[in-house]
Design an enzyme around this catalytic site. Structure first.
Site, PDB file in Angstrom:
ATOM      1  CG  ASP A  13      -1.838  -1.216   1.250  1.00 35.08           C
ATOM      2  OD1 ASP A  13      -2.213  -1.678   0.168  1.00 35.08           O
ATOM      3  OD2 ASP A  13      -2.142  -1.703   2.352  1.00 35.08           O
ATOM      4  N   GLY A  15       1.534   2.984  -2.635  1.00 35.43           N
ATOM      5  CA  GLY A  15       1.147   3.874  -3.739  1.00 35.43           C
ATOM      6  C   GLY A  15       1.638   3.341  -5.081  1.00 35.43           C
ATOM      7  CE  LYS A  16       2.294  -2.587  -4.304  1.00 29.70           C
ATOM      8  NZ  LYS A  16       2.003  -2.134  -2.938  1.00 29.70           N
ATOM      9  CG  ASN A  38      -2.901 -10.949  -2.438  1.00 31.73           C
ATOM     10  OD1 ASN A  38      -2.836 -10.747  -3.645  1.00 31.73           O
ATOM     11  ND2 ASN A  38      -1.915 -11.486  -1.759  1.00 31.73           N
ATOM     12  N   GLY A  40      -4.549  -4.395  -3.715  1.00 32.62           N
ATOM     13  CA  GLY A  40      -5.534  -3.337  -3.927  1.00 32.62           C
ATOM     14  C   GLY A  40      -4.763  -2.109  -4.359  1.00 32.62           C
ATOM     15  CG  HIS A  41      -2.078  -2.203  -6.954  1.00 33.83           C
ATOM     16  ND1 HIS A  41      -1.222  -2.814  -7.817  1.00 33.83           N
ATOM     17  CD2 HIS A  41      -1.770  -2.703  -5.727  1.00 33.83           C
ATOM     18  CE1 HIS A  41      -0.428  -3.642  -7.149  1.00 33.83           C
ATOM     19  NE2 HIS A  41      -0.744  -3.599  -5.880  1.00 33.83           N
ATOM     20  CD  GLN A 223       0.543  -9.019  -2.575  1.00 34.41           C
ATOM     21  OE1 GLN A 223       1.204  -9.631  -3.377  1.00 34.41           O
ATOM     22  NE2 GLN A 223      -0.712  -8.722  -2.789  1.00 34.41           N
ATOM     23  CB  THR A 299      -8.073  -5.919  -0.749  1.00 32.35           C
ATOM     24  OG1 THR A 299      -7.261  -5.476  -1.824  1.00 32.35           O
ATOM     25  CG2 THR A 299      -8.580  -7.330  -1.044  1.00 32.35           C
ATOM     26  NE  ARG A 302      -7.522  -6.625   6.757  1.00 30.34           N
ATOM     27  CZ  ARG A 302      -6.587  -7.557   6.679  1.00 30.34           C
ATOM     28  NH1 ARG A 302      -6.321  -8.325   7.735  1.00 30.34           N
ATOM     29  NH2 ARG A 302      -5.891  -7.733   5.581  1.00 30.34           N
ATOM     30  CG  LEU A 331       6.690  14.761   1.466  1.00 32.74           C
ATOM     31  CD1 LEU A 331       7.498  13.935   2.463  1.00 32.74           C
ATOM     32  CD2 LEU A 331       7.661  15.510   0.542  1.00 32.74           C
ATOM     33  N   GLY A 414       0.101  13.956  -3.626  1.00 33.40           N
ATOM     34  CA  GLY A 414      -1.347  13.786  -3.680  1.00 33.40           C
ATOM     35  C   GLY A 414      -1.660  12.583  -4.547  1.00 33.40           C
TER      36      GLY A 414
HETATM   37  P1  GDP Z   1      -0.788   0.296  -3.527  1.00 36.08           P
HETATM   38  O1  GDP Z   1      -1.386  -0.958  -2.998  1.00 36.08           O
HETATM   39  O2  GDP Z   1       0.689   0.349  -3.307  1.00 36.08           O
HETATM   40  O3  GDP Z   1      -1.152   0.581  -4.950  1.00 36.08           O
HETATM   41  O4  GDP Z   1      -1.396   1.491  -2.650  1.00 36.08           O
HETATM   42  P2  GDP Z   1      -2.934   1.669  -2.236  1.00 36.08           P
HETATM   43  O5  GDP Z   1      -3.708   2.096  -3.425  1.00 36.08           O
HETATM   44  O6  GDP Z   1      -3.408   0.482  -1.491  1.00 36.08           O
HETATM   45  O7  GDP Z   1      -2.818   2.830  -1.164  1.00 36.08           O
HETATM   46  C1  GDP Z   1      -2.249   4.071  -1.477  1.00 36.08           C
HETATM   47  C2  GDP Z   1      -3.303   5.163  -1.206  1.00 36.08           C
HETATM   48  O8  GDP Z   1      -2.686   6.422  -1.202  1.00 36.08           O
HETATM   49  C3  GDP Z   1      -4.380   5.243  -2.271  1.00 36.08           C
HETATM   50  O9  GDP Z   1      -5.578   5.664  -1.666  1.00 36.08           O
HETATM   51  C4  GDP Z   1      -3.860   6.332  -3.222  1.00 36.08           C
HETATM   52  O10 GDP Z   1      -4.897   6.992  -3.945  1.00 36.08           O
HETATM   53  C5  GDP Z   1      -3.235   7.262  -2.230  1.00 36.08           C
HETATM   54  N1  GDP Z   1      -2.075   8.021  -2.710  1.00 36.08           N
HETATM   55  C6  GDP Z   1      -1.086   7.662  -3.544  1.00 36.08           C
HETATM   56  N2  GDP Z   1      -0.137   8.621  -3.597  1.00 36.08           N
HETATM   57  C7  GDP Z   1      -0.549   9.604  -2.771  1.00 36.08           C
HETATM   58  C8  GDP Z   1       0.030  10.832  -2.349  1.00 36.08           C
HETATM   59  O11 GDP Z   1       1.106  11.228  -2.730  1.00 36.08           O
HETATM   60  N3  GDP Z   1      -0.689  11.556  -1.440  1.00 36.08           N
HETATM   61  C9  GDP Z   1      -1.875  11.164  -0.950  1.00 36.08           C
HETATM   62  N4  GDP Z   1      -2.486  11.949  -0.071  1.00 36.08           N
HETATM   63  N5  GDP Z   1      -2.434   9.999  -1.316  1.00 36.08           N
HETATM   64  C10 GDP Z   1      -1.770   9.227  -2.203  1.00 36.08           C
HETATM   65  P1  IMO Z   2      -0.976  -4.230  -2.168  1.00 36.69           P
HETATM   66  O1  IMO Z   2      -0.558  -4.790  -3.508  1.00 36.69           O
HETATM   67  C1  IMO Z   2      -0.906  -4.685   2.141  1.00 36.69           C
HETATM   68  C2  IMO Z   2      -1.137  -8.759   3.742  1.00 36.69           C
HETATM   69  C3  IMO Z   2      -2.403  -9.172   4.468  1.00 36.69           C
HETATM   70  C4  IMO Z   2      -1.795 -10.129   5.490  1.00 36.69           C
HETATM   71  C5  IMO Z   2      -0.693 -10.817   4.689  1.00 36.69           C
HETATM   72  C6  IMO Z   2      -1.094 -12.169   4.121  1.00 36.69           C
HETATM   73  O2  IMO Z   2      -2.257  -3.487  -2.188  1.00 36.69           O
HETATM   74  O3  IMO Z   2       0.146  -3.475  -1.551  1.00 36.69           O
HETATM   75  P2  IMO Z   2      -2.628 -12.865   2.065  1.00 36.69           P
HETATM   76  O4  IMO Z   2      -4.084 -12.651   1.808  1.00 36.69           O
HETATM   77  O5  IMO Z   2      -1.745 -12.286   1.016  1.00 36.69           O
HETATM   78  O6  IMO Z   2      -2.297 -14.301   2.364  1.00 36.69           O
HETATM   79  O7  IMO Z   2      -2.330 -12.063   3.442  1.00 36.69           O
HETATM   80  O8  IMO Z   2      -0.363  -9.937   3.635  1.00 36.69           O
HETATM   81  N1  IMO Z   2      -1.356  -8.241   2.369  1.00 36.69           N
HETATM   82  C7  IMO Z   2      -1.228  -6.945   2.031  1.00 36.69           C
HETATM   83  N2  IMO Z   2      -0.991  -5.862   2.790  1.00 36.69           N
HETATM   84  N3  IMO Z   2      -1.042  -4.559   0.818  1.00 36.69           N
HETATM   85  C8  IMO Z   2      -1.263  -5.632   0.028  1.00 36.69           C
HETATM   86  O9  IMO Z   2      -1.272  -5.552  -1.308  1.00 36.69           O
HETATM   87  C9  IMO Z   2      -1.414  -6.898   0.636  1.00 36.69           C
HETATM   88  N4  IMO Z   2      -1.667  -8.143   0.187  1.00 36.69           N
HETATM   89  C10 IMO Z   2      -1.609  -8.958   1.246  1.00 36.69           C
HETATM   90  O10 IMO Z   2      -3.028  -8.083   5.083  1.00 36.69           O
HETATM   91  O11 IMO Z   2      -1.185  -9.401   6.521  1.00 36.69           O
HETATM   92 MG    MG Z   3      -2.917  -1.579  -1.736  1.00 31.90          MG
END
Ligand code: GDP
Ligand code: IMO
Ligand code: MG
Length: 427
Positions: A13, A15-16, A38, A40-41, A223, A299, A302, A331, A414
């Site tokens: 999570d 910000g990939k 699993n 969530g991007h 992940q 995803t 939580r 940032l 952002g």
């Molecule tokens: P990922 O799993 O690595 O793709 O990241 P997630 O999407 O799960 O979580 C990143 C969250 O941060 C998302 O809600 C994005 O929209 C948000 N996001 C990404 N870059 C930025 C940033 O620079 N600033 C802020 N405020 N939010 C960001």
């Molecule tokens: P993205 O790609 C954050 C965590 C779960 C749990 C552990 C094992 O959005 O960054 P699993 O269902 O994979 O067997 O769960 O890994 N987990 C993540 N945490 N971001 C993710 O993906 C994750 N995918 C799995 O919360 O701790």
């Molecule tokens: Mg994610």
């Protein structure tokens, strides 16, 4: 030739999704090589937010081919839900291909995920319950069913039928629960098989050809490095290799095809699920980061655990991934603090530790040693260049570069595409 691997450097999570979408405007191909739904991007375009789980985050750029590689565990139900969501929004989904070697997630994998977690009781991992671990278990045990198996309907149904029987035996005898409805699963997957065939290809060949033709290929990590099955905080990890090494086997390419490795690094640290987290904040600062950063799982919904930047983690990540650059994310979330802390080492029973330890009992005893930076206390969400950033924010970036030993190549202020500051070319 440019093969850029993009990896999560912390616990996911980071910000990939945002960075893959941003970089994909120059990409010919975006490839996922591990994990499943699993992940969530999030990609934000104008006011619209997309949550991608299985489909690569390059899909919102009209030119890139998006590939679900052989190392991904592929859930057809999740895939079609996502496809429908994208098509409803008018997104072009005609350039998505799925490897013929990807293992398929079945309802019994989700069920086993739930039952294994329940059986662990207080020692549960906090998985996403998407069936990821049990699907990889079947793959490693050599009982998996792959997408190429869908081409021969009779033998596919035979294999599936046998696997459902085996899993039902476990569900009933070991866990004393009701068996899954075999016929319903077979019918559901018979339908998926027909609909999936046009998407299934020997994607290794497509990636190889793209690389040979000097195209720009992005490898999208899911992940984060600390969730790597070998290198993460085992057993509180996922069941695949989110580190850069995972792309070779997971996409069917040679290591030489990766020219650069970009570490996606959150300006602080978060984690979902259980497991050690040295810089975790249990106070109002942690709450403030959670609320400002909207730190809730894409995803599972939580709340994410939040803490200060952990340099021991990111330094370890730089080593195990071979990072050649950092994309510093979120940032702006730190803009309101008077003081910002960065952990550059751990204190383990009075000794300074800089290498991330294997033993969780050691980690539990580690206390963060912090360096403090004065906060900038200014809105930075409209900054477009590095020079526009406040001096204190630049000091923070410099401190991260010093701790990690890798240059920060971009700064995200952002969630939107135009809230990205580049310091030179990345891709
Ligand atoms: P990922 O799993 O690595 O793709 O990241 P997630 O999407 O799960 O979580 C990143 C969250 O941060 C998302 O809600 C994005 O929209 C948000 N996001 C990404 N870059 C930025 C940033 O620079 N600033 C802020 N405020 N939010 C960001
Ligand atoms: P993205 O790609 C954050 C965590 C779960 C749990 C552990 C094992 O959005 O960054 P699993 O269902 O994979 O067997 O769960 O890994 N987990 C993540 N945490 N971001 C993710 O993906 C994750 N995918 C799995 O919360 O701790
Ligand atoms: Mg994610």
């Amino acid at each position: 030739m440019s093969g850029l691997a993009v990896v999560g450097s912390q616990w996911g999570d980071e910000g990939k999704g945002k960075m893959i979408d941003y970089l994909a405007k120059k990409a010919d191909m975006v490839v996922r090589g591990q994990g499943g739904n699993n992940a969530g991007h999030t990609v934000v375009i104008d006011e619209k937010k997309y949550a991608l789980h299985l489909i690569p985050s390059g899909v919102l750029n009209k030119d890139a081919v998006n590939i679900i590689g052989n190392g991904v565990v592929f859930d057809p139900r999740g895939f079609f839900e996502e496809l429908e969501m994208l098509e409803k929004d008018g997104v072009d989904t005609t350039k998505i291909f799925i490897s013929d070697r990807a293992h398929i997630v079945f309802p019994y994998h989700r069920k086993m995920d739930e039952l294994f977690e329940k059986a662990r009781g207080k020692e549960d991992i906090g998985t996403t319950k998407k069936g990821i671990g049990p699907c990889y278990m079947d793959k490693i045990e050599r009982n998996g069913i792959r997408t190429c198996d869908l081409f021969e309907e009779n033998s596919f149904i035979e294999k599936l039928s046998h696997e459902i029987d085996r899993k039902n035996e476990m569900i009933v005898k070991l866990f004393e629960e009701k068996p899954l409805d075999k016929q319903a699963i077979i019918e559901e997957y018979r339908d998926y098989a027909k609909r999936l065939l046009p998407y299934i290809k020997d994607t290794g060949v497509l990636v190889y050809e793209a690389i040979k033709q000097n195209k720009n290929v992005l490898f999208e990590g899911a992940q984060g490095s600390m969730l790597d099955i070998d290198l993460g905080t085992y057993p509180y990890v996922t069941s695949s290799h989110p580190t850069s090494g995972g792309f070779t086997a997971g996409c069917g390419i040679g290591a030489g095809s990766i020219t650069d490795v970009l570490g996606i690094v959150k300006a602080y640290t978060t984690r979902v699920g259980k497991g050690p987290f040295v810089t975790e904040l249990y106070d109002e600062i942690g709450d403030k980061i959670r609320e400002t950063g909207h730190e809730y799982g894409v995803t599972t919904g939580r709340p994410r655990r939040c803490g200060w930047f952990d340099g021991v983690v990111v330094n370890y990540s730089a080593r195990i991934n071979g990072l050649t650059g950092i994309a510093l994310m979120l940032l702006d979330v730190l803009s309101e603090f008077d003081t910002i802390k960065l952990c550059y080492a751990y204190d383990y029973k009075g000794e300074k530790m800089v290498n991330f330890p294997a033993r969780l009992d050691v980690l539990e005893e580690c206390k963060p040693i912090y360096q403090e930076i004065k906060g900038w206390k200014k809105d930075i969400t409209n900054c477009k260049t590095y020079d526009e950033l406040p001096q204190e924010a630049k000091e923070y970036i410099k401190a991260i570069e010093e701790i990690v030993g890798v240059s920060v190549k971009s700064i995200s202020v952002g969630p939107k595409r135009d809230q990205t500051i580049l310091r030179g070319e990345i891709f």
